[in-house]
Design an enzyme around this catalytic site. Structure first.
Site, PDB file in Angstrom:
ATOM      1  N   GLY A  49      58.684 -26.985 -30.011  1.00  7.78           N
ATOM      2  CA  GLY A  49      58.208 -25.617 -30.056  1.00  7.78           C
ATOM      3  C   GLY A  49      57.065 -25.478 -31.045  1.00  7.78           C
ATOM      4  O   GLY A  49      56.859 -26.324 -31.916  1.00  7.78           O
ATOM      5  N   CYS A  50      56.316 -24.385 -30.916  1.00  8.34           N
ATOM      6  CA  CYS A  50      55.143 -24.197 -31.764  1.00  8.34           C
ATOM      7  C   CYS A  50      55.546 -23.970 -33.221  1.00  8.34           C
ATOM      8  O   CYS A  50      55.052 -24.647 -34.129  1.00  8.34           O
ATOM      9  CB  CYS A  50      54.286 -23.054 -31.237  1.00  8.34           C
ATOM     10  SG  CYS A  50      55.194 -21.533 -30.900  1.00  8.34           S
ATOM     11  N   TYR A  51      56.430 -23.003 -33.449  1.00  7.14           N
ATOM     12  CA  TYR A  51      56.879 -22.776 -34.824  1.00  7.14           C
ATOM     13  C   TYR A  51      57.514 -24.047 -35.415  1.00  7.14           C
ATOM     14  O   TYR A  51      57.185 -24.437 -36.541  1.00  7.14           O
ATOM     15  CB  TYR A  51      57.900 -21.631 -34.859  1.00  7.14           C
ATOM     16  CG  TYR A  51      57.343 -20.238 -34.759  1.00  7.14           C
ATOM     17  CD1 TYR A  51      56.402 -19.751 -35.666  1.00  7.14           C
ATOM     18  CD2 TYR A  51      57.796 -19.368 -33.768  1.00  7.14           C
ATOM     19  CE1 TYR A  51      55.933 -18.440 -35.579  1.00  7.14           C
ATOM     20  CE2 TYR A  51      57.328 -18.054 -33.678  1.00  7.14           C
ATOM     21  CZ  TYR A  51      56.402 -17.591 -34.587  1.00  7.14           C
ATOM     22  OH  TYR A  51      55.939 -16.300 -34.508  1.00  7.14           O
ATOM     23  N   THR A  63      56.990 -27.161 -34.802  1.00  6.66           N
ATOM     24  CA  THR A  63      55.974 -28.158 -35.146  1.00  6.66           C
ATOM     25  C   THR A  63      55.383 -27.866 -36.521  1.00  6.66           C
ATOM     26  O   THR A  63      55.273 -28.751 -37.373  1.00  6.66           O
ATOM     27  CB  THR A  63      54.850 -28.149 -34.079  1.00  6.66           C
ATOM     28  OG1 THR A  63      55.409 -28.544 -32.823  1.00  6.66           O
ATOM     29  CG2 THR A  63      53.722 -29.088 -34.460  1.00  6.66           C
TER      30      THR A  63
END
Lengths: 345, 345, 345, 345
Positions: C150-152, C154
């Site tokens: 996921g972006c967060y 990462t």
């Protein structure tokens, strides 16, 4: 490898040009200069380069001593500052691509009138080719000095050229209502460029007196084969990059929207970076690219044609167009180093 | 009518204060000063006033000669600049409300350490009341000099006070993660305040060393009745106005979210400008107002409480809070001149 | 040439992935799907592609019939939608790179608890490798199915991993205060995603309950070799792209900022896409790139370390990271198709 | 106290109107309706009102049963929805102020042609007065139904009226190049209104066919005393509120900029909300206000006049203008509830 030098690397246009040159597969950057940040590494001035690319910024003066190291000199300086170094470069057999305004106007007197600066050596100006590849590709190929067009003029001229060439519109009072992102104002410190002044704001400025007016008139006139008069109205958009120009043109004869589209598609059929679109263009579809997108609407009853064009002012309006010219001058594919699309969001 | 003078009228905080004073029914603005724009009309500096309100900006020096014309002097100056004029004003029987940092810290040494400026006359500082009405209403009523709190501290202190007062949270390492709009940086010319640098960007700055840290620690400590240690992390938001602070607090005992809400509602039940909300607060709901909105989430298992507060940095964090203090000092309804809601969009 | 298929091409993450695959020199895009825009050309949905790239969007169902045409299947779907097609692909010997949440959590029960969806075939989940190249490069190399982080997560995991690996920080109550641009919310129609709602606004959301929490806890736990507890607080930034995470970590022993920097530089010395910086990172320096930039501040007396990291949520947080994994899986240079810098402005 | 009802309270225009009515000292809000949010409190829909103002939203149908409780009915509905309830209200002796498009065009056929809706009861339309106080103050005073002008038309008509009244400009092909903030598109869910689509973008739309065209033509024609033809080109600005219109007008005789300014100053000398300015107007100077600011530039040689006007589309272009009309209809000072300036930042 083409060896390049860049003077004026720390303005927004200069930085963008550097970005492109750094991506370009056929160039080697020999030096970069900046009067404001002399002695610093470029990554200290622009954090995007940290760890990936670096080079110490030299003074413009020092740049003048290194002309023998390069094949081409890019100049991204305020107007009135390019002539001397350009002359030196030409003498040393170095090609010159100037992103400033100094060599865009054929007529030195017009330049002097609008820019309040004199051409010390008008011969240089005479040699300079107006670097809009879509109109002057052949001349650029053979030139040793190219004046990259202004950002507003690029958006305006590409939008009108096909109609002017065919004399389908009147050449008096062509209205160019343009809106530009803030990077066009440069990185200099001005109250009106502060975030809090620009954000949630919008304004027009320099009506009837913006310096890009004679440049647009010159090129529209050349396209039409007769004098052109332009009403140019720039506005300041609260976005980082992008110009949208809305042109109002008067038909000289009845012509349908579809016929006009056909003319544009034919006119630009070999121009990779011009996209003719049935939808009206939007800045988000071309930002961060060298593309100019153009849409057209016409009303036969009113005898009016509205052409809307969009460019990225820092790329097609500055650094990208300059590299496009370099590619042409050095016999490279015109798209080298410039072939990427907008990421949309 | 309360006769007011305002020195430092052309910074963003000063301008906001002027806006409020101009709307206020019980004030008469006798003079406004600005060192940067001395001699100009305020409407030449801020176009919103054109035709509606005007007054010539005098120098700070001249302001000092006009103290006999006013009942209260507002000062919105950079730190280190208020002491002398404040002293003069007090001597002349003029009340002082200072929006700067000069009189916010009880301890002159702490002030000197963080601000690198000395209190020439520490007596003035001793007289000054910390102008947060929700905590010091009674003291403000009787004070002759008020130090309006900093913008970040206002958002942090109001968010934590009820829990601190009841010793429900630890006082070591209280984390205040704040995010502020750009007007907090003022109208001074700095590259990092340019539109093109701030827009589409976000960053943290001054970690462990922002000057609002000792102010927050002082007031949190006073609320708790013991020393408080704060980790204060400011960030720069690409918006014009507004601060959101996210506080991370450690429970000293188990307590539910609902119990905490009850405590806050009770604590602020007489405070018109504090809104306790079951939804998490958003800047758009309070911008352009004097309201502080607070939301709370707690996790008993993790023994953590997160308090989120929002204010308009230029109003509750500056000009509005200063006028709120004035209203209290002069026996007016606390809401006079401050009673408007956000327009949402 | 690697033959690729992409299901879910018209969300913001899918579109970004498509952009990268289109630029990538070693891939051939065989099909793209979209349930919302089935039957349209991609350039009708995203105008940036007009004239330059086009392909008709097929349904996800039809995509399932074309698995024999491809080497690798990218999936950018809402959670709960990937399992079936992923299973089919694996059976056909097609590698799978999933950008959704379905295979990120080792424990199917945790997945079910947080996402309210059951793994029908938990075997697939067991095969999946967590696709963060900086931590799992070797495993990715040999995997047939990769779950792109996921972006967060990462931004949070890369920021904390070096300290966790060396057990230099406590693993309870690690605070991750994150701020994300709006593209993270996708292209779906929600009132709170409207321009007028987001612009000039800022808010926190989903405190203590955002679905990325167990993912961050899992990976921080694995890095530390023991269970990790995370307080994850996301906020919504009024920008298009970018995440900045501010982590608050408690030292287990005294360590200086400089020592920590050394550890990070050593830890990431072979990671092209991680940039450790002495300055605090800013989103503008990494947007439109696959770079994660990390800055650190430490206070020995308070025993606190603050790590700030930035990524582009659509690239390093989605499409770029997925392609980085593909490059590793197929033995290509890890940087292929991903090697560009931010344009800064 | 004037008793008011408001149908359509939850669109952006309706909410703005509610905000103003809530501030207004002489109004009592008896009911508010919303078909989308029927049954909710307004503060659940717009968080700015929380704790300060609340009222349950009723259905439009229920509103129809409460006409006997009010003196004036405000309607802020999509076009084609106002006629029936307006008719009922008028019959009950309730005055009507409609913010929609239904009664702005004198000619029912023109309305039908542009809006694709029929006037069931054309008599109502005939009664309606075009609610632009600067042009129709006396008529508004005596009217029982007022059609508040569209936002774009307000900015265009006020900009041109003085020149048209004196026949100083041609009435064919008047060019109105307008740029509007996003709130003008309303709060409905559309992909093109998402933050990520609008932010950092700019576009033109509905060329030659925007529905405000006949309204502008009607009023320009009336001002000039003969038919007027308008080229109206709207653009979408990435800001929340504000419209800037740039008008291009052809002189019928030679006239200097100074002479034109004199004419405008005279024309609007009694209009509190029109500000004629020697500087070109900017949105930030009038946003959140009921002010229309106008600047002028003229070029005698080119025989062109450019007029630039700015308004806040939600106030002078909607809710503020409606309340201004109400003030006139009920004999109140025209500025009641509307007398605030922009906060600039």
């Amino acid at each position: 490898m083409i060896k390049v030098g860049l003077v004026g690397a720390t303005g927004y246009a200069g930085q963008q040009l550097l970005w492109i040159l750094n991506m370009h597969k056929e160039t080697e950057i020999k030096f970069i200069s900046s009067n404001s940040y002399e002695g610093k590494e470029i990554s200290e001035v622009y954090g995007n380069y940290k760890k990936y690319f670096d080079k110490k910024l030299i003074s413009q003066e020092e740049a003048g001593t290194k002309l023998d190291e390069i094949d081409v000199l890019f100049m991204a300086l305020p107007h009135g500052m390019s002539e001397k170094l350009a002359g030196q470069a030409l003498k040393s057999g170095v090609k010159v691509i100037d992103l400033g305004a100094d060599f865009r106007l054929d007529d030195s007197e017009t330049y002097e009138k609008w820019y309040k600066v004199k051409h010390e050596n008008p011969e240089i100006n005479k040699q300079a080719v107006y670097g809009l590849p879509e109109l002057y590709r052949e001349k650029i190929k053979e030139s040793s000095i190219v004046a990259a067009p202004g950002c507003y003029p690029t958006s305006a001229i590409l939008a009108a050229a096909p109609l002017l060439k065919k004399n389908l519109v009147k050449t008096e009072n062509i209205i160019v209502d343009s809106k530009s992102g803030v990077s066009g104002a440069g990185r200099g410190l001005k109250t009106e460029s502060l975030f809090t002044e620009v954000n949630e704001n919008f304004k027009a400025y320099n009506l009837f007196m913006h310096r890009h007016t004679p440049e647009i008139e010159q090129e529209m006139g050349k396209a039409a084969g007769k004098e052109a008069g332009v009403i140019f109205t720039p506005h300041l958009l609260p976005i980082n990059r992008g110009i949208l120009s809305t042109l109002y043109l008067d038909m000289t004869e009845e012509i349908t929207e579809e016929e006009i589209y056909k003319i544009y598609e034919e006119f630009y059929k070999d121009d990779y970076f011009v996209r003719i679109s049935r939808e009206l263009p939007e800045i988000k579809n071309i930002k961060n690219t060298n593309i100019c997108e153009i849409g057209i609407r016409a009303d036969i009853k009113k005898k009016k044609i509205i052409v809307v064009s969009v460019i990225d002012n820092l790329i097609k309006g500055a650094g990208g167009q300059a590299v496009q010219a370099m590619n042409i001058m050095f016999g490279l594919p015109e798209t080298e180093g410039l072939d990427y699309l907008s990421m949309y969001v």
